[in-house]
Scaffold this active site. Structure first.
Site, PDB file in Angstrom:
ATOM      1  N   ALA A 155       0.707  -1.170  -0.133  1.00 43.67           N
ATOM      2  CA  ALA A 155       0.061   0.188   0.013  1.00 43.67           C
ATOM      3  C   ALA A 155       0.790   1.242  -0.066  1.00 43.67           C
ATOM      4  O   ALA A 155       0.706   2.335   0.623  1.00 43.67           O
ATOM      5  CB  ALA A 155      -1.147  -0.014   1.244  1.00 43.67           C
ATOM      6  N   HIS A 206      -6.511   2.216  -4.818  1.00 41.91           N
ATOM      7  CA  HIS A 206      -5.683   3.307  -3.942  1.00 41.91           C
ATOM      8  C   HIS A 206      -6.479   3.886  -2.892  1.00 41.91           C
ATOM      9  O   HIS A 206      -6.535   5.440  -3.053  1.00 41.91           O
ATOM     10  CB  HIS A 206      -5.176   4.172  -4.963  1.00 41.91           C
ATOM     11  CG  HIS A 206      -3.993   5.015  -4.508  1.00 41.91           C
ATOM     12  ND1 HIS A 206      -2.708   5.495  -5.465  1.00 41.91           N
ATOM     13  CD2 HIS A 206      -3.506   5.320  -3.045  1.00 41.91           C
ATOM     14  CE1 HIS A 206      -1.973   5.953  -4.682  1.00 41.91           C
ATOM     15  NE2 HIS A 206      -2.365   6.024  -3.178  1.00 41.91           N
ATOM     16  N   GLU A 214      -2.233   3.839 -12.798  1.00 37.96           N
ATOM     17  CA  GLU A 214      -3.312   3.901 -12.145  1.00 37.96           C
ATOM     18  C   GLU A 214      -4.597   4.600 -13.179  1.00 37.96           C
ATOM     19  O   GLU A 214      -3.843   5.680 -13.619  1.00 37.96           O
ATOM     20  CB  GLU A 214      -3.406   4.445 -10.712  1.00 37.96           C
ATOM     21  CG  GLU A 214      -2.450   3.682  -9.751  1.00 37.96           C
ATOM     22  CD  GLU A 214      -2.206   4.066  -8.461  1.00 37.96           C
ATOM     23  OE1 GLU A 214      -2.894   5.133  -8.166  1.00 37.96           O
ATOM     24  OE2 GLU A 214      -1.669   3.584  -7.537  1.00 37.96           O
TER      25      GLU A 214
HETATM   26  P1  NAI Z   1       7.584   7.712   5.705  1.00 43.37           P
HETATM   27  O1  NAI Z   1       8.579   8.740   4.944  1.00 43.37           O
HETATM   28  O2  NAI Z   1       7.499   8.287   7.054  1.00 43.37           O
HETATM   29  O3  NAI Z   1       8.164   6.677   5.891  1.00 43.37           O
HETATM   30  C1  NAI Z   1       9.096   5.714   4.829  1.00 43.37           C
HETATM   31  C2  NAI Z   1      10.096   4.989   5.444  1.00 43.37           C
HETATM   32  O4  NAI Z   1      10.877   4.328   4.351  1.00 43.37           O
HETATM   33  C3  NAI Z   1      11.326   5.866   6.068  1.00 43.37           C
HETATM   34  O5  NAI Z   1      11.414   5.646   7.338  1.00 43.37           O
HETATM   35  C4  NAI Z   1      12.535   5.592   5.237  1.00 43.37           C
HETATM   36  O6  NAI Z   1      13.767   5.647   5.775  1.00 43.37           O
HETATM   37  C5  NAI Z   1      12.415   4.205   4.568  1.00 43.37           C
HETATM   38  N1  NAI Z   1      12.935   3.889   3.485  1.00 43.37           N
HETATM   39  C6  NAI Z   1      13.284   4.840   2.359  1.00 43.37           C
HETATM   40  N2  NAI Z   1      13.996   3.890   1.299  1.00 43.37           N
HETATM   41  C7  NAI Z   1      14.041   2.736   1.862  1.00 43.37           C
HETATM   42  C8  NAI Z   1      14.658   1.703   1.207  1.00 43.37           C
HETATM   43  N3  NAI Z   1      15.023   1.717   0.146  1.00 43.37           N
HETATM   44  N4  NAI Z   1      14.486   0.292   2.056  1.00 43.37           N
HETATM   45  C9  NAI Z   1      14.018   0.668   3.231  1.00 43.37           C
HETATM   46  N5  NAI Z   1      13.401   1.673   3.827  1.00 43.37           N
HETATM   47  C10 NAI Z   1      13.421   2.667   3.032  1.00 43.37           C
HETATM   48  O7  NAI Z   1       6.509   7.765   4.882  1.00 43.37           O
HETATM   49  P2  NAI Z   1       5.078   7.212   5.249  1.00 43.37           P
HETATM   50  O8  NAI Z   1       4.067   8.127   5.602  1.00 43.37           O
HETATM   51  O9  NAI Z   1       5.094   5.910   6.147  1.00 43.37           O
HETATM   52  O10 NAI Z   1       4.498   6.577   3.811  1.00 43.37           O
HETATM   53  C11 NAI Z   1       4.918   5.383   3.202  1.00 43.37           C
HETATM   54  C12 NAI Z   1       4.581   5.220   1.717  1.00 43.37           C
HETATM   55  O11 NAI Z   1       3.181   4.945   1.998  1.00 43.37           O
HETATM   56  C13 NAI Z   1       4.643   6.253   0.753  1.00 43.37           C
HETATM   57  O12 NAI Z   1       5.163   5.681  -0.393  1.00 43.37           O
HETATM   58  C14 NAI Z   1       3.466   6.978   0.764  1.00 43.37           C
HETATM   59  O13 NAI Z   1       3.556   7.464  -0.367  1.00 43.37           O
HETATM   60  C15 NAI Z   1       2.521   5.784   0.837  1.00 43.37           C
HETATM   61  N6  NAI Z   1       1.274   6.216   1.293  1.00 43.37           N
HETATM   62  C16 NAI Z   1       0.153   5.313   0.425  1.00 43.37           C
HETATM   63  C17 NAI Z   1      -1.145   5.784   0.700  1.00 43.37           C
HETATM   64  C18 NAI Z   1      -2.209   5.228   0.016  1.00 43.37           C
HETATM   65  O14 NAI Z   1      -3.346   5.479  -0.057  1.00 43.37           O
HETATM   66  N7  NAI Z   1      -1.993   3.775  -0.162  1.00 43.37           N
HETATM   67  C19 NAI Z   1      -1.517   6.971   1.634  1.00 43.37           C
HETATM   68  C20 NAI Z   1      -0.422   7.490   2.338  1.00 43.37           C
HETATM   69  C21 NAI Z   1       0.900   7.043   2.208  1.00 43.37           C
END
Ligand code: NAI
Length: 416
Positions: free
Chosen positions: A235, A289, A266
């Protein structure tokens, strides 16, 4: 006395109005998206001289032409996560701050993932489809509790760590992998590597951003390293998983099932047909999504963006701003209890710019209580905090002198 005027489009959640009102902003609403010409006309039609804010969601594009046509525009609130609909470079060049809401849907996503772990583990969707077709698939074959199983979280950021807490409450063991050292919550444990996590987990859930390092980070090789019959949830962003490889791994029976909320391609609207390599596979949950699509997330977005925009208008603070240097300095302690103001200057980051600003300060008759500078590529943001005392006029003169420099993009005084 109102400080600014916000024009809110596209039915931004009403929680934004309350927050803006608390910070002294007037709000005007137009409950639909606007095209470029309509947006320019609507912004120009806002009466008065107050600084302007425009609040949009994903339909309205804020182009270079809009930004350049409306001098009074100080900030753009994207009441959503994405900011692709805004020309960020043009906004930065014009000193217009852009804020979005990256954290408001954290809980909504984590809840959806928790539910999917149970649904996958109990083959709920296949059995539901069978029941709709009149088949009574009442057996325990392949159905398991998630209690006692291991959840591997890739990306232990806002969503990943929230999911960690919920999963432990369900009695799961949690392991995680992140490129940054993260404090484990509860009994969660960091894995030595991605491979280590894949080999330990009964469920793998992705919560990383879309970067050049995360594209296809789960492909055929990684799927092969997952435990037999483990499940995958994505997600996060669509390009993180190679969907062809995932289809093969599920078809071969190595991966037990998957839940996907995001895809490399999408549909742009509800009327466009959705196509995905995993359509038709049993025990694959496909959602459009909707991880962050809840009423609560919308209300949180209204507050998160309105607070960030108001903090910028009130004291120039740019924490979380996506296109300007982030600077979050509170007023210095020495100004506490005094009448004071902050001079904000956004300037082109070119050689000599600071010495010209400092020259203007040296020429003025004002005392400086605090100063802070942050730069981002071609733009710099400077705070100069001044005790006002009897020197209000001098502060205004200094503001005018700095604003007149040809390196200055935007300069204003705010009360502290
Ligand atoms: P965040 O920025 O708080 O956390 C992302 C984490 O991933 C960070 O701790 C970062 O250090 C880590 N990271 C980055 N590159 C990495 C790698 N190569 N290997 C391992 N860890 C890595 O982001 P958040 O708010 O937790 O969002 C996570 C994802 O969820 C984003 O892609 C965001 O766009 C997506 N998202 C999806 C939604 C949906 O409707 N499905 C809604 C909100 C967010």
């Amino acid at each position: 006395m109102p400080r600014a005027h916000a024009l809110l489009l596209e039915k931004v959640h009403p929680s934004a109005d309350d927050e803006f009102a608390r910070h002294g902003l007037l709000v005007t609403r137009i409950d639909k998206g606007l095209d470029e010409d309509e947006l320019i006309a609507a912004l120009r039609a806002v009466p008065g001289e107050l600084p302007l804010v425009v609040g949009i969601r994903s339909k309205t594009r804020v182009t270079k032409a809009v930004i350049e046509a409306v001098d009074r525009l100080h900030a753009i609130g994207a009441f959503c996560i994405g900011t692709d609909q805004i020309d960020l470079a043009a906004a930065r060049a014009a000193g217009v701050a852009v804020f979005n809401a990256p954290f408001s849907s954290t809980r909504s996503v984590a809840e959806l993932v928790m539910a999917e772990l149970v649904m996958l583990s109990r083959q709920v969707f296949a059995r539901s489809r069978a029941a709709h077709d009149g088949k009574w698939a009442k057996n325990a074959q392949g159905s398991r509790e998630i209690r006692g199983k291991t959840l591997g979280i890739i990306g232990y950021g806002h969503i990943g760590s929230q999911l960690s807490v919920l999963a432990e409450a369900f009695g799961m063991h949690v392991v995680y992998h992140d490129v940054v050292a993260k404090l484990p919550l509860g009994n969660a444990r960091a894995c030595a590597s991605l491979d280590d996590l894949l080999g330990k987990s009964d469920f793998v859930s992705l919560h990383v951003p879309d970067t050049e390092f995360t594209r296809d980070m789960i492909g055929a090789a990684e799927l092969a390293k997952m435990r037999p019959d483990a499940h995958l949830v994505n997600a996060s962003r669509g390009r993180v998983v190679d969907l062809g490889a995932l289809r093969d791994a599920i078809s071969s029976g190595h991966v037990g099932g998957a839940a996907l909320d995001v895809y490399p391609e999408e549909p742009a609207s509800e009327s466009e047909r959705f196509v995905c390599a995993l359509q038709g596979l049993d025990n694959v949950i496909l959602t459009p999504h909707i991880g962050g699509s809840t009423q609560e997330a919308q209300a949180n977005i209204g507050i998160e963006v309105a607070v960030a925009v108001s903090r910028y208008l009130d004291g120039g603070r740019t924490l979380g701003c996506v296109n300007l240097p982030n600077l979050d300095m509170p007023p210095p302690a020495s100004l506490r209890g005094q009448t004071a103001c902050r001079l904000l200057n956004l300037h082109r980051n070119v050689p000599g710019v600071l010495s010209r600003i400092n020259h203007a300060i040296a020429q003025s008759n004002v005392n400086i209580a605090g100063q802070a500078l942050a730069t981002l590529e071609d733009i710099g943001l400077l705070f100069v905090d001044l005790p006002l005392g009897a020197d209000e006029l001098a502060a205004k003169d200094l503001c005018a002198a700095i604003a007149a420099l040809d390196t200055s993009v935007r300069t204003r005084l705010v009360a502290l």
